[in-house]
Design a protein around this motif. Structure first.
Motif: not given
Length: 75
Positions: A42-65
């Protein structure tokens, strides 16, 4: 002389681990989410919340500009 280092803005991600389907950031940020294999999910601009409902269980890397890169655990 003091060494000038860039100031890294610390942005909180909560809840983490997440099992609610929604992740909230402590401020509105530009976010990129990557799988453990490095594929951009995913790539989302100006997000204060995001949905994770479509993400499978696991570990993700979140890169915050303009801030740190963090791990996000989806349960």
């Amino acid at each position: 002389a003091a060494v000038n280092s860039p100031v890294v803005n610390e942005v909180s991600i909560f809840p983490n681990p997440c099992n609610s389907g929604i992740v909230t950031f402590s401020e509105a940020v530009d976010v990129e989410i990557y799988s453990i294999l490095g594929k951009q999910i995913k790539s989302i601009a100006k997000a204060s919340t995001i949905s994770t409902a479509d993400l499978a269980k696991g570990i993700y890397t979140v890169r915050i500009k303009g801030a740190s890169t963090q791990k996000l655990i989806i349960e």
